[in-house]
Motif scaffolding. Structure first.
Motif, PDB file in Angstrom:
ATOM      1  N   THR A 112      11.607 -12.591  22.960  1.00 13.85           N
ATOM      2  CA  THR A 112      12.598 -11.913  22.124  1.00 13.85           C
ATOM      3  C   THR A 112      13.618 -12.902  21.574  1.00 13.85           C
ATOM      4  O   THR A 112      14.079 -12.761  20.436  1.00 13.85           O
ATOM      5  CB  THR A 112      13.313 -10.807  22.911  1.00 13.85           C
ATOM      6  OG1 THR A 112      13.936 -11.368  24.092  1.00 13.85           O
ATOM      7  CG2 THR A 112      12.333  -9.726  23.343  1.00 13.85           C
ATOM      8  N   GLY A 113      13.987 -13.914  22.374  1.00 13.67           N
ATOM      9  CA  GLY A 113      14.898 -14.938  21.882  1.00 13.67           C
ATOM     10  C   GLY A 113      14.275 -15.759  20.761  1.00 13.67           C
ATOM     11  O   GLY A 113      14.954 -16.127  19.800  1.00 13.67           O
ATOM     12  N   HIS A 132      16.561  -8.308  22.422  1.00 10.89           N
ATOM     13  CA  HIS A 132      16.778  -9.448  23.318  1.00 10.89           C
ATOM     14  C   HIS A 132      17.745  -9.092  24.446  1.00 10.89           C
ATOM     15  O   HIS A 132      17.556  -9.519  25.588  1.00 10.89           O
ATOM     16  CB  HIS A 132      17.322 -10.631  22.521  1.00 10.89           C
ATOM     17  CG  HIS A 132      17.546 -11.870  23.338  1.00 10.89           C
ATOM     18  ND1 HIS A 132      16.536 -12.525  23.998  1.00 10.89           N
ATOM     19  CD2 HIS A 132      18.682 -12.570  23.603  1.00 10.89           C
ATOM     20  CE1 HIS A 132      17.016 -13.586  24.629  1.00 10.89           C
ATOM     21  NE2 HIS A 132      18.324 -13.625  24.406  1.00 10.89           N
TER      22      HIS A 132
END
Length: 493
Positions: free
Chosen positions: A56-57, A161
């Motif tokens: 997600t980052g 995130h």
């Protein structure tokens, strides 16, 4: 802690002195065995959470480019360099396109950016409606639902995130990952350092994988450890900055800043001696409330005064709630060197009634702000994005190689086949010297108290591990052997 290569042994080794094995080497050092066990179980149990955070980052690092793809027609203009229309005219165009809501702020960007006119709506909660106005034609180019300036795409990836779109429940995942990331990074670095023997070229051996190993766990470990050494500092920074706005550890950090009087200074906006208004959140919001009975035409006067007092570049003009409060102008350039100075301006008297310069913030407040901007990929522009993407990819590789090592170390003998490798032995902490236990226990307790998502899982693991160890110990105890019956001696005849 290196495994002795059988090929290096004499041809006829004494039978009574077998070559040392991995297990005997680990038993020789309580600290080494403890590090191995902690790193192993932390990797197995925490890595899935880190995997999600890394993916997600990695997606979030591309948000500036995604914004241009999805919303470029609203965010930028093609005829930069012409004479801009007055802000009052631009605000009037935004109000015509959005009759409802209360005017909150006006964001004046770079020469090729549209002017953002932000309206609050009670039904939107923390979010707002932003009207994008061409500053050279005063034409409204579109409306987006934003969150402190973030577009819908950036907001969606931010929520993914931070909490996987699960709200407060999902924030446990991100705080858990950040609370254990530094443990994995430091533990792995310590283990890799201990494994290297000899002082010559140790730095090179730490940073490069062992390419002499053709295959197997030794080669995988070399790539796993060397990559981890390269990204260790970045992972520590991500862990620390991520924890600063987490739910529980972040609350403790905020309390520490309060105790040290190290928060971002507030900007006094009251014109009649009222209480000062608080600064905005870390996502760049000014925290300005809903406007009422304030003439938007004063925005041009406020902007001119701000420029005269050195507030250059992109700025956010905060609309006061009423005539008893000053307008605020905040620089919003987060690219290094940052421009984050603020001023409270009274347009009626054309004076600056209060000023807060970033250079005058407490050091901890400055470091916190810069760390957060770096974590979000804003501090160094495209270089920051590339660095974050490299860290995310490196972490993904380290995790995959870690699980591969676990699989490669599985027993393959017919009578001992297993899906994965055997975990390190228990009881390593009992081999530590008394001074290490006396110092380590209070330190670990203090860290666990400060970082609850580290302390609570650690305590739970220790309790479960102790119960399993006790149960297996009782199961493995040999059954008592009953004494053989003794035949009575024959009676005398």
């Amino acid at each position: 802690m290196s495994v002795t290569d059988v090929s290096d042994q004499p041809a006829e080794a004494p039978a009574a002195s077998p070559p040392p094995t991995r297990s005997t080497n680990r038993r020789s050092s309580g600290l080494g065995a403890l590090l191995v066990r902690l790193h192993f179980y932390t990797g197995v149990l925490v890595a899935p959470f880190l995997l999600v955070a890394a993916v997600t980052g990695l997606l979030y690092t591309a948000t500036p480019q995604l914004d241009q793809i999805f919303y470029g027609d609203k965010l930028t203009v093609a005829h930069a360099g012409a004479t801009a229309k007055p802000l009052a005219e631009q605000v009037a165009a935004a109000r015509a396109a959005h009759p409802d809501g209360s005017l909150m702020s006006v964001i004046v960007g770079d020469a090729d950016a549209t002017t953002q006119v932000v309206f609050s709506m009670p039904e939107l909660g923390e979010k707002q409606h932003t009207i994008y106005v061409d500053p050279y034609t005063a034409e409204a180019k579109g409306t987006l639902t934003t969150w402190w300036g973030s577009t819908p795409a950036t907001t969606w990836l931010d929520d993914l995130h931070r909490n996987l779109h699960l709200g407060d429940l999902g924030r446990y995942y991100s705080e858990f990952a950040a609370s254990w990331l530094w443990v994995l990074a430091l533990g792995g670095l310590a283990l890799w350092w201990r494994r290297q023997r000899g002082a010559n070229q140790k730095a090179r051996r730490l940073l490069l994988p062992d390419l002499t190993a053709r295959k197997g766990v030794r080669r995988t470990r070399g790539w796993h450890a060397a990559t981890g050494a390269w990204i260790a500092v970045g992972l520590l920074i991500l862990s620390a900055t991520g924890l600063t706005w987490s739910r529980y550890a972040g609350g403790n950090f905020d309390n520490a800043l309060t105790a040290l009087d190290a928060h971002q200074p507030q900007l006094a906006t009251a014109l009649t001696g009222g209480a000062p208004a608080a600064g905005g959140g870390h996502h760049g919001g000014s925290g300005v409330g809903e406007a009422s009975a304030v003439d938007p035409a004063a925005a041009d006067t406020v902007l001119r005064i701000a420029r005269d007092h050195g507030l250059a570049g992109p700025v956010e003009i905060g609309i006061p709630e009423d005539a008893t409060s000053a307008w605020t102008v905040t620089q919003v350039d987060n690219t290094w060197p940052v421009h984050l100075d603020r001023a409270a301006i009274d347009p009626a008297t054309s004076t600056v009634v209060a000023r807060s310069n970033f250079a005058d913030w407490p050091l901890l407040a400055q470091l916190s702000k810069l760390g957060i901007q770096a974590h979000m990929g804003r501090l160094f522009g495209i270089a920051n994005q590339i660095l974050l993407a490299a860290l995310a990819l490196g972490l993904l590789c380290v995790i995959v190689w870690g699980y591969r090592m676990w699989w490669q170390r599985r027993p393959t003998r017919t009578d001992r086949r297993a899906t994965v490798g055997t975990p390190p032995e228990r009881g390593a902490w009992q081999k530590l010297p008394a001074w290490a236990i006396a110092i380590g226990v209070p330190v670990v307790f203090a860290i666990g108290w400060t970082l609850p998502m580290f302390g609570i899982p650690l305590a739970a693991f220790l309790v479960i591990d102790a119960i399993i160890s006790t149960a297996r110990g009782r199961r493995d105890q040999p059954a008592p052997v009953s004494p053989a019956p003794v035949s009575p001696a024959p009676a005398d005849q």
